[in-house]
Design an enzyme around this catalytic site. Structure first.
Site, PDB file in Angstrom:
ATOM      1  N   ASN A  82      -0.141  64.173  14.868  1.00 51.66           N
ATOM      2  CA  ASN A  82      -0.069  62.707  14.834  1.00 51.66           C
ATOM      3  C   ASN A  82      -1.124  62.144  13.888  1.00 51.66           C
ATOM      4  OD1 ASN A  82       1.280  60.346  15.929  1.00 51.66           O
ATOM      5  ND2 ASN A  82      -0.637  59.890  16.983  1.00 51.66           N
ATOM      6  N   ASP A 140       5.803  59.199  16.580  1.00 51.84           N
ATOM      7  CA  ASP A 140       6.780  58.512  17.435  1.00 51.84           C
ATOM      8  C   ASP A 140       8.169  59.122  17.277  1.00 51.84           C
ATOM      9  OD1 ASP A 140       4.803  56.856  18.327  1.00 51.84           O
ATOM     10  OD2 ASP A 140       5.380  55.124  17.111  1.00 51.84           O
ATOM     11  N   ASP A 177       4.183  69.369  27.928  1.00 51.07           N
ATOM     12  CA  ASP A 177       3.219  68.801  26.976  1.00 51.07           C
ATOM     13  C   ASP A 177       3.498  69.402  25.593  1.00 51.07           C
ATOM     14  OD1 ASP A 177       0.424  67.286  26.759  1.00 51.07           O
ATOM     15  OD2 ASP A 177       0.324  69.098  25.517  1.00 51.07           O
ATOM     16  N   GLU A 180       2.022  62.373  25.069  1.00 51.55           N
ATOM     17  CA  GLU A 180       2.968  63.394  24.642  1.00 51.55           C
ATOM     18  C   GLU A 180       3.431  64.253  25.815  1.00 51.55           C
ATOM     19  OE1 GLU A 180      -1.162  65.197  23.879  1.00 51.55           O
ATOM     20  OE2 GLU A 180      -0.197  63.230  23.879  1.00 51.55           O
TER      21      GLU A 180
END
Length: 402
Positions: A284, A293, A276, A320
């Site tokens: 983000n 992305d 993770d 993620e």
């Protein structure tokens, strides 16, 4: 009317009589048709052997009872012609033993056309001799032409060559041996009509066979395209659209398959690494989804390089999170790969203002188990997920084992 329009009209009117075969398929079609013709000619050969043997025995048995000078005069020639048919049929059977169409060679085309012409010419001479004794409504030559035209697949140019040449020999021989010019002329007219009919029938049969071949080729091409499309769709259904690595669906199927294999093998270890990205949501939300992305793609590419064995799998688990399944790998071996993942991400040196060290890091949960038929694969996922939770809770940028 302009020439182009005239050409189009001709194509529309006579195109069905002369189907166009793609260059790539011409040799295949020719081999298939030649193979079919040879197999059918072999059947005819056996019939000719049986028929001519019977007629030869009959002629030998009754020749002494015939008192007509003309019949006795031509009897040796008739016997010779029947022997030619007999020997040529045996020879044809000997040289045309073909197991499959791919065995067709150039000389087989010569055997096919040569055998047909030889038979038709022999029957033409035979009929001319018999016709010189007395006219008959049915003739061996005319029957041979019609059988050939309806039984074989001959393209237009080959039909003209075979039937045209045979008709010339037939006409010359009838005119030579039949003293009555009216009977000779009548026989030639009959032979001409049958020859024209044979050309038309042969072309119709050939065109229908070519159309059948082209339809089958089209169907096969469509099947191949459909199979390729299905393969592509199946492949895409197992790939993550963003990172272009296997997705959760493929990971689940892979895990279940490896779990069953480990159960059958008794005692094989199966490891799972859960990854993770630390504080990814803040990153983000602050810098935008496009930046997020890009980071996901970068991380996926980097971590997938650490999972090097052909039997291992690295996939996107969701959001993620990523996961690696390592069959036949113990806890020590799995931890070694997990540490390599941590180091690989550190070397990327991606700026992360919300991280404790200012750099992007990952948390890893690791679990290893010996699968058995009393547990489910989800047991391994739960153990790795708990270990990942411990790593996140401890501040991230570390590996925890479950």
């Amino acid at each position: 009317m302009i020439p182009n329009q005239f050409r189009i009209q001709l194509q529309n009117r006579f195109g069905n009589w002369f189907p166009v075969v793609p260059e790539a398929d011409k040799n295949i079609l020719e081999s298939i048709l030649t193979y079919c013709n040879i197999q059918r000619l072999r059947i005819i050969s056996w019939l000719l052997i049986l028929i001519n043997l019977t007629l030869i025995f009959i002629q030998l048995a009754y020749i002494g009872k015939i008192d007509q000078p003309r019949i006795l005069e031509i009897a040796p020639y008739i016997m010779t012609l029947r022997m030619v048919l007999l020997v040529s049929s045996v020879a044809f059977l000997f040289v045309t033993r073909l197991p499959f169409p791919d065995a067709i060679k150039r000389f087989h085309h010569f055997y096919e056309s040569g055998y047909i012409i030889l038979n038709l010419i022999t029957y033409a001479i035979l009929y001319s001799l018999i016709h010189s004794v007395g006219p008959g409504i049915a003739s061996s030559y005319l029957m041979a032409v019609l059988v050939s035209a309806t039984f074989l697949y001959l393209k237009w140019s080959k039909s003209i060559l075979i039937y045209g040449f045979s008709w010339i020999v037939f006409s010359v021989m009838v005119w030579r041996f039949q003293p009555d010019w009216i009977l000779a002329f009548s026989a030639i007219i009959n032979g001409s009509v049958v020859t024209i009919l044979a050309l038309v029938m042969s072309q119709i049969i050939y065109v229908n066979r070519v159309k059948e071949f082209l339809n089958l080729q089209t169907i096969e091409l469509q099947k191949e395209e459909l199979a390729a499309s299905n393969d592509l769709l199946e492949k895409l259904s197992y790939l993550d659209a963003l990172t272009n690595i296997p997705n959760r669906r493929f990971l689940d199927e892979f895990l279940h398959r490896e779990w069953r294999l480990a159960v059958r093998e008794h005692g094989l270890q199966l490891s799972l690494i859960m990854v993770d990205i630390d504080q990814f949501k803040q990153l983000n939300d602050t810098f935008g989804h496009q930046n997020g992305d890009d980071i996901l793609v970068n991380i996926a590419t980097t971590l997938s390089r650490t999972v090097k064995r052909p039997g291992d799998l690295f996939a996107r688990y969701g959001g993620e999170e990523f996961a690696a399944i390592l069959p036949k790998t113990d806890l020590i071996g799995a931890r070694r790969i997990a540490e390599q993942m941590l180091q690989a991400v550190e070397r990327l040196d991606i700026n992360h203002p919300f991280s404790s060290n200012g750099r992007l890091t990952i948390s890893i949960g690791l679990a290893c188990i010996k699968p058995n038929d009393k547990e489910l694969p989800e047991t391994l996922i739960e153990a790795a997920d708990k270990a990942l939770y411990q790593a996140k809770k401890a501040g991230g940028n570390r590996v925890c084992c479950g």
